[in-house]
Design a protein around this motif. Structure first.
Motif, PDB file in Angstrom:
ATOM      1  N   PHE A 105       0.822  -1.218   0.000  1.00  0.00           N
ATOM      2  CA  PHE A 105       0.000   0.000   0.000  1.00  0.00           C
ATOM      3  C   PHE A 105       0.853   1.264   0.000  1.00  0.00           C
ATOM      4  O   PHE A 105       0.363   2.342   0.321  1.00  0.00           O
ATOM      5  CB  PHE A 105      -0.981   0.016   1.182  1.00  0.00           C
ATOM      6  N   GLY A 106       2.123   1.130  -0.363  1.00  0.00           N
ATOM      7  CA  GLY A 106       2.982   2.304  -0.420  1.00  0.00           C
ATOM      8  C   GLY A 106       4.144   2.115  -1.372  1.00  0.00           C
ATOM      9  O   GLY A 106       4.580   3.050  -2.036  1.00  0.00           O
ATOM     10  N   GLU A 107       4.609   0.866  -1.455  1.00  0.00           N
ATOM     11  CA  GLU A 107       5.768   0.540  -2.295  1.00  0.00           C
ATOM     12  C   GLU A 107       5.395  -0.439  -3.397  1.00  0.00           C
ATOM     13  O   GLU A 107       6.251  -0.901  -4.141  1.00  0.00           O
ATOM     14  CB  GLU A 107       6.871  -0.064  -1.405  1.00  0.00           C
ATOM     15  N   PRO A 136       3.030  14.544  -9.332  1.00  0.00           N
ATOM     16  CA  PRO A 136       4.376  13.957  -9.430  1.00  0.00           C
ATOM     17  C   PRO A 136       4.809  13.395  -8.073  1.00  0.00           C
ATOM     18  O   PRO A 136       4.472  13.950  -7.033  1.00  0.00           O
ATOM     19  CB  PRO A 136       5.250  15.141  -9.840  1.00  0.00           C
ATOM     20  N   TYR A 137       5.575  12.289  -8.119  1.00  0.00           N
ATOM     21  CA  TYR A 137       5.994  11.634  -6.877  1.00  0.00           C
ATOM     22  C   TYR A 137       7.378  11.037  -7.044  1.00  0.00           C
ATOM     23  O   TYR A 137       7.821  10.747  -8.150  1.00  0.00           O
ATOM     24  CB  TYR A 137       4.997  10.544  -6.470  1.00  0.00           C
ATOM     25  N   THR A 138       8.065  10.860  -5.930  1.00  0.00           N
ATOM     26  CA  THR A 138       9.402  10.274  -5.956  1.00  0.00           C
ATOM     27  C   THR A 138       9.324   8.771  -6.178  1.00  0.00           C
ATOM     28  O   THR A 138       8.337   8.121  -5.836  1.00  0.00           O
ATOM     29  CB  THR A 138      10.141  10.542  -4.642  1.00  0.00           C
ATOM     30  N   GLY A 139      10.380   8.230  -6.737  1.00  0.00           N
ATOM     31  CA  GLY A 139      10.492   6.782  -6.861  1.00  0.00           C
ATOM     32  C   GLY A 139       9.930   6.226  -8.146  1.00  0.00           C
ATOM     33  O   GLY A 139       9.549   6.946  -9.074  1.00  0.00           O
ATOM     34  N   SER A 140       9.855   4.896  -8.195  1.00  0.00           N
ATOM     35  CA  SER A 140       9.425   4.188  -9.390  1.00  0.00           C
ATOM     36  C   SER A 140       7.934   4.335  -9.643  1.00  0.00           C
ATOM     37  O   SER A 140       7.151   4.662  -8.737  1.00  0.00           O
ATOM     38  CB  SER A 140       9.783   2.704  -9.271  1.00  0.00           C
ATOM     39  N   GLY A 141       7.553   4.073 -10.901  1.00  0.00           N
ATOM     40  CA  GLY A 141       6.163   4.160 -11.298  1.00  0.00           C
ATOM     41  C   GLY A 141       5.356   2.942 -10.887  1.00  0.00           C
ATOM     42  O   GLY A 141       5.822   2.074 -10.140  1.00  0.00           O
ATOM     43  N   SER A 183       7.047  -0.623  -9.441  1.00  0.00           N
ATOM     44  CA  SER A 183       6.755  -0.806  -8.016  1.00  0.00           C
ATOM     45  C   SER A 183       6.029  -2.124  -7.777  1.00  0.00           C
ATOM     46  O   SER A 183       6.360  -2.863  -6.840  1.00  0.00           O
ATOM     47  CB  SER A 183       5.908   0.361  -7.497  1.00  0.00           C
ATOM     48  N   ALA A 184       5.046  -2.424  -8.633  1.00  0.00           N
ATOM     49  CA  ALA A 184       4.277  -3.663  -8.479  1.00  0.00           C
ATOM     50  C   ALA A 184       5.146  -4.891  -8.727  1.00  0.00           C
ATOM     51  O   ALA A 184       5.010  -5.911  -8.039  1.00  0.00           O
ATOM     52  CB  ALA A 184       3.083  -3.657  -9.435  1.00  0.00           C
ATOM     53  N   LEU A 185       6.031  -4.813  -9.696  1.00  0.00           N
ATOM     54  CA  LEU A 185       6.927  -5.939  -9.978  1.00  0.00           C
ATOM     55  C   LEU A 185       7.890  -6.178  -8.823  1.00  0.00           C
ATOM     56  O   LEU A 185       8.080  -7.306  -8.374  1.00  0.00           O
ATOM     57  CB  LEU A 185       7.725  -5.667 -11.255  1.00  0.00           C
ATOM     58  N   ALA A 186       8.522  -5.110  -8.355  1.00  0.00           N
ATOM     59  CA  ALA A 186       9.597  -5.247  -7.374  1.00  0.00           C
ATOM     60  C   ALA A 186       9.114  -5.682  -6.000  1.00  0.00           C
ATOM     61  O   ALA A 186       9.864  -6.300  -5.248  1.00  0.00           O
ATOM     62  CB  ALA A 186      10.365  -3.930  -7.258  1.00  0.00           C
ATOM     63  N   ILE A 187       7.867  -5.372  -5.646  1.00  0.00           N
ATOM     64  CA  ILE A 187       7.372  -5.755  -4.312  1.00  0.00           C
ATOM     65  C   ILE A 187       7.186  -7.260  -4.208  1.00  0.00           C
ATOM     66  O   ILE A 187       7.288  -7.834  -3.124  1.00  0.00           O
ATOM     67  CB  ILE A 187       6.032  -5.043  -3.995  1.00  0.00           C
ATOM     68  N   ASP A 188       6.953  -7.916  -5.344  1.00  0.00           N
ATOM     69  CA  ASP A 188       6.708  -9.359  -5.367  1.00  0.00           C
ATOM     70  C   ASP A 188       8.019 -10.075  -5.682  1.00  0.00           C
ATOM     71  O   ASP A 188       8.509 -10.045  -6.807  1.00  0.00           O
ATOM     72  CB  ASP A 188       5.652  -9.688  -6.423  1.00  0.00           C
ATOM     73  N   LYS A 189       8.594 -10.722  -4.681  1.00  0.00           N
ATOM     74  CA  LYS A 189       9.905 -11.349  -4.848  1.00  0.00           C
ATOM     75  C   LYS A 189       9.903 -12.460  -5.882  1.00  0.00           C
ATOM     76  O   LYS A 189      10.926 -12.729  -6.528  1.00  0.00           O
ATOM     77  CB  LYS A 189      10.405 -11.856  -3.502  1.00  0.00           C
ATOM     78  N   ILE A 190       8.774 -13.128  -6.048  1.00  0.00           N
ATOM     79  CA  ILE A 190       8.690 -14.208  -7.036  1.00  0.00           C
ATOM     80  C   ILE A 190       8.687 -13.637  -8.449  1.00  0.00           C
ATOM     81  O   ILE A 190       9.440 -14.074  -9.328  1.00  0.00           O
ATOM     82  CB  ILE A 190       7.439 -15.072  -6.783  1.00  0.00           C
ATOM     83  N   VAL A 191       7.847 -12.634  -8.681  1.00  0.00           N
ATOM     84  CA  VAL A 191       7.796 -11.998 -10.002  1.00  0.00           C
ATOM     85  C   VAL A 191       9.121 -11.323 -10.323  1.00  0.00           C
ATOM     86  O   VAL A 191       9.609 -11.386 -11.457  1.00  0.00           O
ATOM     87  CB  VAL A 191       6.631 -10.988 -10.067  1.00  0.00           C
ATOM     88  N   THR A 192       9.723 -10.681  -9.320  1.00  0.00           N
ATOM     89  CA  THR A 192      11.030 -10.053  -9.506  1.00  0.00           C
ATOM     90  C   THR A 192      12.054 -11.070  -9.991  1.00  0.00           C
ATOM     91  O   THR A 192      12.809 -10.814 -10.942  1.00  0.00           O
ATOM     92  CB  THR A 192      11.514  -9.424  -8.189  1.00  0.00           C
ATOM     93  N   LYS A 193      12.085 -12.231  -9.353  1.00  0.00           N
ATOM     94  CA  LYS A 193      13.020 -13.269  -9.773  1.00  0.00           C
ATOM     95  C   LYS A 193      12.749 -13.722 -11.210  1.00  0.00           C
ATOM     96  O   LYS A 193      13.693 -13.955 -11.986  1.00  0.00           O
ATOM     97  CB  LYS A 193      12.930 -14.472  -8.825  1.00  0.00           C
ATOM     98  N   GLN A 194      11.490 -13.836 -11.564  1.00  0.00           N
ATOM     99  CA  GLN A 194      11.148 -14.257 -12.922  1.00  0.00           C
ATOM    100  C   GLN A 194      11.665 -13.258 -13.955  1.00  0.00           C
ATOM    101  O   GLN A 194      12.166 -13.643 -15.009  1.00  0.00           O
ATOM    102  CB  GLN A 194       9.636 -14.448 -13.028  1.00  0.00           C
ATOM    103  N   VAL A 195      11.529 -11.962 -13.641  1.00  0.00           N
ATOM    104  CA  VAL A 195      12.043 -10.927 -14.542  1.00  0.00           C
ATOM    105  C   VAL A 195      13.564 -11.018 -14.635  1.00  0.00           C
ATOM    106  O   VAL A 195      14.144 -10.967 -15.728  1.00  0.00           O
ATOM    107  CB  VAL A 195      11.618  -9.526 -14.061  1.00  0.00           C
ATOM    108  N   MET A 231      14.853  -6.066  -4.798  1.00  0.00           N
ATOM    109  CA  MET A 231      15.014  -4.661  -5.146  1.00  0.00           C
ATOM    110  C   MET A 231      14.042  -3.846  -4.302  1.00  0.00           C
ATOM    111  O   MET A 231      12.836  -4.126  -4.261  1.00  0.00           O
ATOM    112  CB  MET A 231      14.718  -4.429  -6.633  1.00  0.00           C
ATOM    113  N   ASN A 232      14.552  -2.840  -3.624  1.00  0.00           N
ATOM    114  CA  ASN A 232      13.725  -1.934  -2.832  1.00  0.00           C
ATOM    115  C   ASN A 232      13.493  -0.665  -3.646  1.00  0.00           C
ATOM    116  O   ASN A 232      14.447   0.017  -4.018  1.00  0.00           O
ATOM    117  CB  ASN A 232      14.431  -1.580  -1.525  1.00  0.00           C
ATOM    118  N   THR A 233      12.224  -0.342  -3.924  1.00  0.00           N
ATOM    119  CA  THR A 233      11.923   0.837  -4.738  1.00  0.00           C
ATOM    120  C   THR A 233      11.569   2.062  -3.901  1.00  0.00           C
ATOM    121  O   THR A 233      11.428   3.157  -4.442  1.00  0.00           O
ATOM    122  CB  THR A 233      10.778   0.546  -5.719  1.00  0.00           C
ATOM    123  N   SER A 234      11.406   1.874  -2.590  1.00  0.00           N
ATOM    124  CA  SER A 234      11.211   3.002  -1.674  1.00  0.00           C
ATOM    125  C   SER A 234      12.102   2.749  -0.464  1.00  0.00           C
ATOM    126  O   SER A 234      11.639   2.398   0.617  1.00  0.00           O
ATOM    127  CB  SER A 234       9.735   3.127  -1.247  1.00  0.00           C
TER     128      SER A 234
END
Length: 337
Positions: free
Chosen positions: A91-93, A107-112, A116-128, A294-297
């Motif tokens: 709900f934030g990252e 406008p906001y800091t950090g990833s779009g 953000s949705a990809l990086a929060i999920d460690k399984i999807v991140t690994k797949q990428v 990967m930490n996006t925030s």
């Protein structure tokens, strides 16, 4: 000197130059989003208050907005011109607050949203990462019906079990036998519907912040983390004064460069922007680095790692905060390009 190292010098110089020419009035009324509802709320409050204090000290018209105490839709009532996201975890990252801000045109800091949705999920991140040929520990997704012996056979021991969508080592267990897996799974599943088990890489624990976007993204200095009893848990991350942070790491220059290049590739593969931090393990047997997440925030507390790396590059905390916020001035231009 590696290309990464050469870029580092220019980044520090460019930050100082850009801040020297920055018109604070152009930033307008700034919201600092903090708190939130995730398991990392306490850390988000620490980060957010640090960011708020730094911005105000620089003369920015900054105001706190706690998304855990107020409905995020109330952001529109505050008439913010831009926001600094100091939220960690769900709900934030994870792209949700980013989606709302996109709808509001803020406008906001950090990833779009997507990164953000990809990086929060460690399984999807690994797949990428795996699809891009980037090294990350072997893994399996666990369920209540998983064959624990088969998991051990595939990943070996010890192995790590953790929630797929939590950070700060919440719900993480280092498993040393198949008999420990059910309890480790239940602990992680209590925090998230998705649970991941991965091979435990034995070696140096490292982190590498990244700044910028696309082809202009650059790696900051690598930090080596030495926690007490080799346990970098929630307490040792944020509250212990016993955890040691080495920057420079003491590793060979070519090893540092390899870690920076891997972190940079991981950042680009996910489509991150502005800033992020890749956590890496360096295998003590092979000397090969492996991406963990990967930490996006990233955190901005007194124990946080991005400010440490920025300081090693010649940029103090308050200047780092102001530079990150200033990057939002270009977002609408980038979106229109």
């Amino acid at each position: 000197m590696s290309k990464v190292g050469a870029n580092l010098i220019s980044w520090g110089d460019r930050v100082k130059s850009s801040l020297a020419g920055l018109d604070l009035k152009s930033l307008g009324r700034v919201g600092v989003l903090l708190g939130g509802k995730s398991g990392e709320r306490e850390i988000s409050l620490m980060s957010g208050n640090g960011v708020l204090e730094a911005l105000r000290a620089k003369g920015v018209d900054a105001h706190a907005f706690d998304t855990g105490l107020r409905c995020p839709t109330e952001i529109v009532k505050e008439n913010f011109d831009r926001v600094f996201i100091s939220l960690h975890g769900r709900f934030g990252e994870d792209g949700t607050i980013q989606g709302l801000l996109e709808l509001l045109g803020l406008p906001y800091t950090g990833s779009g949203v997507l990164a953000s949705a990809l990086a929060i999920d460690k399984i999807v991140t690994k797949q990428v990462w795996i699809s891009n040929g980037l090294a990350t520990p072997e893994y399996v997704e666990l369920t209540a019906d998983s064959n624990w012996n088969a998991v051990v056979k595939h990943l070996g021991l010890p192995l790590i079990v953790k929630p797929a969508n939590e950070g700060s080592s919440l719900g993480l267990t280092k498993v040393k036998s198949a008999e420990e897996l059910p309890a480790a799974y239940r602990l992680a599943a209590g925090l998230d519907k998705k649970v991941i088990a991965e091979t435990c890489i034995i070696g140096d624990e490292l982190t590498c912040p990244i700044v910028g976007q696309g082809n202009t993204a650059e790696a900051l200095p690598v930090i080596k983390i030495i926690p007490p009893q080799a346990n970098y848990d929630f307490h040792n991350k944020y509250f212990s004064d016993e955890t040691q942070y080495l920057c420079p790491t003491g590793l060979a220059p070519e090893v540092n460069a390899a870690i920076q290049e891997l972190a940079l590739a991981a950042y680009k593969a996910l489509g991150c922007r502005t800033w992020g931090r890749a956590d890496v393990m360096l295998d003590q047997k092979t000397g090969k680095p492996y991406l963990l997440e990967m930490n996006t925030s990233p955190g901005m507390t007194s124990h946080s790692l991005v400010p440490m790396a920025a300081k090693a590059a010649g940029i103090e905390y308050a200047d780092l905060v102001l530079w990150l916020l200033s990057q939002t001035l270009h977002q609408k231009e980038d979106a229109a390009a």
